[in-house]
Each structure stands twice: as structure tokens, then as C-alpha cells.
Scaffold this motif. Structure first.
Motif, PDB file in Angstrom:
ATOM      1  N   UNK A   1      10.645   7.262  -8.414  1.00 36.09           N
ATOM      2  CA  UNK A   1      11.101   6.412  -7.318  1.00 36.09           C
ATOM      3  C   UNK A   1      11.543   7.252  -6.125  1.00 36.09           C
ATOM      4  N   UNK A   2      12.138   8.423  -6.396  1.00 31.51           N
ATOM      5  CA  UNK A   2      12.616   9.285  -5.312  1.00 31.51           C
ATOM      6  C   UNK A   2      11.477   9.938  -4.534  1.00 31.51           C
ATOM      7  N   UNK A   3      10.257   9.872  -5.033  1.00 26.42           N
ATOM      8  CA  UNK A   3       9.106  10.425  -4.320  1.00 26.42           C
ATOM      9  C   UNK A   3       8.536   9.433  -3.314  1.00 26.42           C
ATOM     10  N   UNK A   4       9.098   8.233  -3.260  1.00 24.94           N
ATOM     11  CA  UNK A   4       8.633   7.195  -2.326  1.00 24.94           C
ATOM     12  C   UNK A   4       9.578   7.089  -1.139  1.00 24.94           C
ATOM     13  N   UNK A   5       9.011   6.833   0.029  1.00 29.79           N
ATOM     14  CA  UNK A   5       9.810   6.644   1.251  1.00 29.79           C
ATOM     15  C   UNK A   5       9.451   5.302   1.859  1.00 29.79           C
ATOM     16  N   UNK A   6      10.480   4.534   2.174  1.00 31.68           N
ATOM     17  CA  UNK A   6      10.298   3.151   2.610  1.00 31.68           C
ATOM     18  C   UNK A   6      10.640   2.940   4.083  1.00 31.68           C
TER      19      UNK A   6
ATOM     20  N   UNK B   1       0.838  -1.194   0.000  1.00 35.30           N
ATOM     21  CA  UNK B   1       0.000   0.000   0.000  1.00 35.30           C
ATOM     22  C   UNK B   1       0.871   1.241   0.000  1.00 35.30           C
ATOM     23  N   UNK B   2       0.378   2.279  -0.682  1.00 35.29           N
ATOM     24  CA  UNK B   2       1.056   3.571  -0.725  1.00 35.29           C
ATOM     25  C   UNK B   2       0.116   4.590  -0.106  1.00 35.29           C
ATOM     26  N   UNK B   3       0.661   5.422   0.783  1.00 38.40           N
ATOM     27  CA  UNK B   3      -0.133   6.429   1.468  1.00 38.40           C
ATOM     28  C   UNK B   3       0.546   7.778   1.321  1.00 38.40           C
ATOM     29  N   UNK B   4      -0.234   8.843   1.379  1.00 38.57           N
ATOM     30  CA  UNK B   4       0.324  10.192   1.323  1.00 38.57           C
ATOM     31  C   UNK B   4       0.845  10.571   2.704  1.00 38.57           C
ATOM     32  N   UNK B   5       1.509  11.737   2.771  1.00 39.48           N
ATOM     33  CA  UNK B   5       1.991  12.227   4.061  1.00 39.48           C
ATOM     34  C   UNK B   5       0.824  12.512   5.005  1.00 39.48           C
ATOM     35  N   UNK B   6      -0.371  12.772   4.437  1.00 44.60           N
ATOM     36  CA  UNK B   6      -1.575  13.017   5.236  1.00 44.60           C
ATOM     37  C   UNK B   6      -2.315  11.709   5.538  1.00 44.60           C
ATOM     38  N   UNK B   7      -1.692  10.579   5.251  1.00 42.00           N
ATOM     39  CA  UNK B   7      -2.243   9.240   5.469  1.00 42.00           C
ATOM     40  C   UNK B   7      -3.449   8.944   4.578  1.00 42.00           C
ATOM     41  N   UNK B   8      -3.467   9.521   3.368  1.00 40.27           N
ATOM     42  CA  UNK B   8      -4.523   9.227   2.399  1.00 40.27           C
ATOM     43  C   UNK B   8      -4.124   7.986   1.604  1.00 40.27           C
ATOM     44  N   UNK B   9      -5.086   7.179   1.238  1.00 41.99           N
ATOM     45  CA  UNK B   9      -4.837   5.993   0.434  1.00 41.99           C
ATOM     46  C   UNK B   9      -4.467   6.422  -0.984  1.00 41.99           C
ATOM     47  N   UNK B  10      -3.287   6.036  -1.446  1.00 42.87           N
ATOM     48  CA  UNK B  10      -2.812   6.411  -2.779  1.00 42.87           C
ATOM     49  C   UNK B  10      -2.769   5.213  -3.730  1.00 42.87           C
ATOM     50  N   UNK B  11      -3.162   4.045  -3.276  1.00 46.70           N
ATOM     51  CA  UNK B  11      -3.148   2.853  -4.118  1.00 46.70           C
ATOM     52  C   UNK B  11      -2.124   1.849  -3.636  1.00 46.70           C
TER      53      UNK B  11
ATOM     54  N   UNK C   1       6.925  -4.710   8.240  1.00 46.84           N
ATOM     55  CA  UNK C   1       5.894  -5.739   8.147  1.00 46.84           C
ATOM     56  C   UNK C   1       5.156  -5.597   6.830  1.00 46.84           C
ATOM     57  N   UNK C   2       4.577  -6.679   6.343  1.00 44.61           N
ATOM     58  CA  UNK C   2       3.822  -6.644   5.087  1.00 44.61           C
ATOM     59  C   UNK C   2       2.645  -5.675   5.161  1.00 44.61           C
ATOM     60  N   UNK C   3       2.138  -5.424   6.362  1.00 52.05           N
ATOM     61  CA  UNK C   3       0.997  -4.533   6.505  1.00 52.05           C
ATOM     62  C   UNK C   3       1.407  -3.054   6.505  1.00 52.05           C
ATOM     63  N   UNK C   4       2.695  -2.767   6.630  1.00 52.40           N
ATOM     64  CA  UNK C   4       3.159  -1.379   6.623  1.00 52.40           C
ATOM     65  C   UNK C   4       3.089  -0.808   5.217  1.00 52.40           C
ATOM     66  N   UNK C   5       2.846   0.492   5.126  1.00 51.05           N
ATOM     67  CA  UNK C   5       2.717   1.134   3.819  1.00 51.05           C
ATOM     68  C   UNK C   5       3.951   1.957   3.487  1.00 51.05           C
ATOM     69  N   UNK C   6       4.016   2.361   2.234  1.00 53.26           N
ATOM     70  CA  UNK C   6       5.078   3.211   1.715  1.00 53.26           C
ATOM     71  C   UNK C   6       4.497   4.612   1.598  1.00 53.26           C
ATOM     72  N   UNK C   7       5.291   5.620   1.916  1.00 50.40           N
ATOM     73  CA  UNK C   7       4.801   6.993   1.877  1.00 50.40           C
ATOM     74  C   UNK C   7       5.200   7.651   0.567  1.00 50.40           C
ATOM     75  N   UNK C   8       4.269   8.391  -0.030  1.00 46.71           N
ATOM     76  CA  UNK C   8       4.480   9.096  -1.294  1.00 46.71           C
ATOM     77  C   UNK C   8       4.474  10.598  -1.035  1.00 46.71           C
ATOM     78  N   UNK C   9       5.461  11.315  -1.581  1.00 52.07           N
ATOM     79  CA  UNK C   9       5.597  12.761  -1.424  1.00 52.07           C
ATOM     80  C   UNK C   9       4.690  13.543  -2.365  1.00 52.07           C
TER      81      UNK C   9
END
Length: 168
Positions: free
Chosen positions: A115-120, A70-80, A125-133
Motif C-alpha cells: 500500500x505504501x508503494x501507491x501514491x494518491x 488505473x495505476x500508472x508508473x512514475x514513467x506513465x506506463x500502464x500498470x493495470x 476525478x474518476x479518470x485520474x490514475x494512482x501512481x505506483x513506485x
């Protein structure tokens, strides 16, 4: 008749033992190297074994797969979620394909983010999300990714470098 079978069996055993002994002795003493004829090309040197492959050990808590995350925004919005990774001809990771929007696969579309807009930082855990800038509005305005067409990559401000591509 029985004596004849025992005699034949004894002869066969003797021959087998003799051949096994001769074979073992032949292994111990190797024949001299063959003589090279004058004017013939030099004999090829025996091939050296290939060097062993390098090995890198990565701790289980240090690296994780990203496909399906899962990818989430800095505001914790679902990004896909990440469905593919795009690399250039040198094998450098350049972007991620995110399946964005929709519900249960209906109405979703794929977009490509730098790729540089993603933070890992939080993917232990598999349930953790990746943050998108990027914001949800920026992602919604991005053009859809379609295989076989030039890729439009959405990047965080100032971090995106243009790609060179052939029109073949």
C-alpha cells in the motif's frame, strides 16, 4: 326505528368519549413505582439510550474510492487497475491487488503491491490514475496472486515489512 338508531349511536359516542378521556387522564398520572419485596433482587434500572454514533464529514474533493482505478508508473506506463484492497486482522490496509497485463481481461494476472508503494495525489476525478513506485519490469516479475495461498507483496525498496500468517 330511526329514533332507536340515533339513541344507539349517541350511547356509543358517549362510551367512546368517556374511554378516551379516562385513557388520557391515566397517561397524565403515572402509577406509583411497584414496591420491592423483601429479599428480592433490586429492580433493574431503566436502560439509558445508546449514545449517538459519531459522524465525520469528508469533503467531496478530499477522498475517493480506489477500486477500478488505473495505476500508472512514475514513467506513465500502464500498470493495470486496482481490483481489491487487502487488510490485516486489525483492519489496517496493507496492500492492493492490481489486475496487471493482458488486453480486455485476456492474459491478465493479479499481483499484490504494498500500500505504501501507491501514491494518491491525483485522484480528484474518476479518470485520474494512482501512481505506483515500481517499474513495469518489477511488476512483470512479481508472482501471481491466488486466493487461498500466502500473499507475496511487492514493495518499493525498503518499505515492505513481513507478515505473520498461520498455516491453517
Amino acid at each position: 326505528m330511526r329514533a332507536r338508531m340515533l339513541f344507539t349511536l349517541a350511547i356509543i359516542s358517549f362510551v367512546c368519549l368517556y374511554r378516551a378521556h379516562s385513557w388520557a387522564e391515566g397517561e397524565a398520572t403515572s402509577p406509583p413505582p411497584p414496591q420491592q419485596q423483601e429479599g428480592a433482587p433490586p429492580a433493574a434500572a431503566p436502560k439509558e439510550p445508546a449514545p449517538p454514533a459519531s459522524v465525520t464529514i469528508i469533503g467531496a474533493s478530499e477522498a475517493h474510492g480506489v477500486l477500478g482505478r488505473d495505476v500508472r508508473s512514475a514513467k506513465d506506463e500502464d500498470m493495470g487497475r486496482i481490483v481489491d484492497v487487502i487488510v490485516d486482522r486489525e483492519g489496517t490496509v496493507r496492500a492492493a491487488v492490481i489486475d496487471f497485463g493482458g488486453f480486455l481481461g485476456v492474459g491478465s494476472r493479479k499481483i499484490v503491491v504494498d500500500w505504501n508503494a501507491l501514491h494518491f495525489g491525483h485522484v480528484a476525478n474518476k479518470s485520474d490514475s494512482i501512481t505506483l513506485d515500481l517499474t513495469k519490469e518489477q511488476v512483470m516479475a512479481a508472482p501471481e496472486y491466488k486466493d487461498g495461498t500466502p500473499i507475496v507483496v511487492l514493495g518499493a525498496a525498503g518499505s515492505l515489512k513481513p507478515w505473520q500468517f498461520d498455516h491453517q
